[in-house]
Design a protein around this motif. Sequence first.
Motif, PDB file in Angstrom:
ATOM      1  N   VAL A 164      -7.908   0.266  -0.890  1.00 18.50           N
ATOM      2  CA  VAL A 164      -6.957  -0.348   0.044  1.00 18.50           C
ATOM      3  C   VAL A 164      -6.899  -1.857  -0.169  1.00 18.50           C
ATOM      4  O   VAL A 164      -5.821  -2.464  -0.163  1.00 18.50           O
ATOM      5  CB  VAL A 164      -7.328  -0.015   1.502  1.00 18.50           C
ATOM      6  N   CYS A 197       0.811  -1.223   0.000  1.00 24.16           N
ATOM      7  CA  CYS A 197       0.000   0.000   0.000  1.00 24.16           C
ATOM      8  C   CYS A 197       0.842   1.270   0.000  1.00 24.16           C
ATOM      9  O   CYS A 197       0.623   2.175  -0.817  1.00 24.16           O
ATOM     10  CB  CYS A 197      -0.938   0.008   1.203  1.00 24.16           C
ATOM     11  N   MET A 233      -3.633  -3.780  -1.242  1.00 24.19           N
ATOM     12  CA  MET A 233      -3.108  -4.643  -0.181  1.00 24.19           C
ATOM     13  C   MET A 233      -2.977  -6.091  -0.620  1.00 24.19           C
ATOM     14  O   MET A 233      -2.023  -6.787  -0.243  1.00 24.19           O
ATOM     15  CB  MET A 233      -4.031  -4.577   1.038  1.00 24.19           C
ATOM     16  N   GLN A 246      -5.903   3.510   5.498  1.00 26.98           N
ATOM     17  CA  GLN A 246      -4.947   2.407   5.621  1.00 26.98           C
ATOM     18  C   GLN A 246      -3.932   2.688   6.733  1.00 26.98           C
ATOM     19  O   GLN A 246      -3.577   1.797   7.510  1.00 26.98           O
ATOM     20  CB  GLN A 246      -4.237   2.187   4.278  1.00 26.98           C
TER      21      GLN A 246
END
Length: 280
Positions: free
Chosen positions: A222, A26, A226, A90
């Motif tokens: 995210v 991320c 991720m 995040q």
Amino acid sequence: MAHNWKCATAKLPGCVCACGGARHGCQGAFKIASGSFEGVLLYMRQREADWKASPAKLTYGQAAIGCAQADVVHWLHRDHELLDCARAAQTTTFEDDPDVPDRGMVLRQVIRDLGPDRMDSFQGWAATTHFWCELLAQMAYALTQYEEIRGQIFRMVEDVIGQWGERTLPHGLQHTWAIGSAVNWTWRYLLASIVRTAGAGSLAALLASGDVGRLLWPIRVVAVLMCPDASNHPAVRKYCWEPIVNLAEAEVRGAVRERLTQVFTKDPWFAPRDDLPREG
């Protein structure tokens, strides 16, 4: 192995560090998105090169997802509000920093609930089973169903993730509140961060306004950034990649959509739609 910048900037599948996959890729993606346009184009070219070269370390599915991730980074570069919201979500939720008290709150709370030894076991299991990106994908799905399950969202996610496939918790974690703890604190901190960054006042006010998309897009972003290998993670493809490819302003290129359709032949979600612009 402790979480490190190599994991934070990872562009390939696989996470073996202590973050359990919750911090995989991320920050590197956010850094590129917040940098120069030339840097974004270079990143896109690199992912295109992976697709065209088809190196042995990547499958076609992984290379196609990489190209789509590059388009999401390009989207974030153009939409600074979404970039700020996704990065804040995040960071507040997963980016633990002992010197910053309001970062990494989910991981901090779960380790308090489980203790260090069980947390290590849980994170090792989470890394191999895509737990954290599965959790975000299921949250995104649950929120799209908000009108129908208004009073049941939290319990629905916990129940679904608790019955998730055949991924059994390690023996020492069974009959503990490991999954419930992770779900509870992710709901609390991830959504609160998005609401705060979006200036919505409160979660109740945002949901009452009917503008669920302000929650969904940061969660989806995210999750897709991720996920260490979305080519092997149907929920992330269905609940996060499909709406990004077909509904979002990411403007995933027609050529990339076509690759996703060709590679993921059993996924109906990537099939080209007549109402979408096509390249060529």
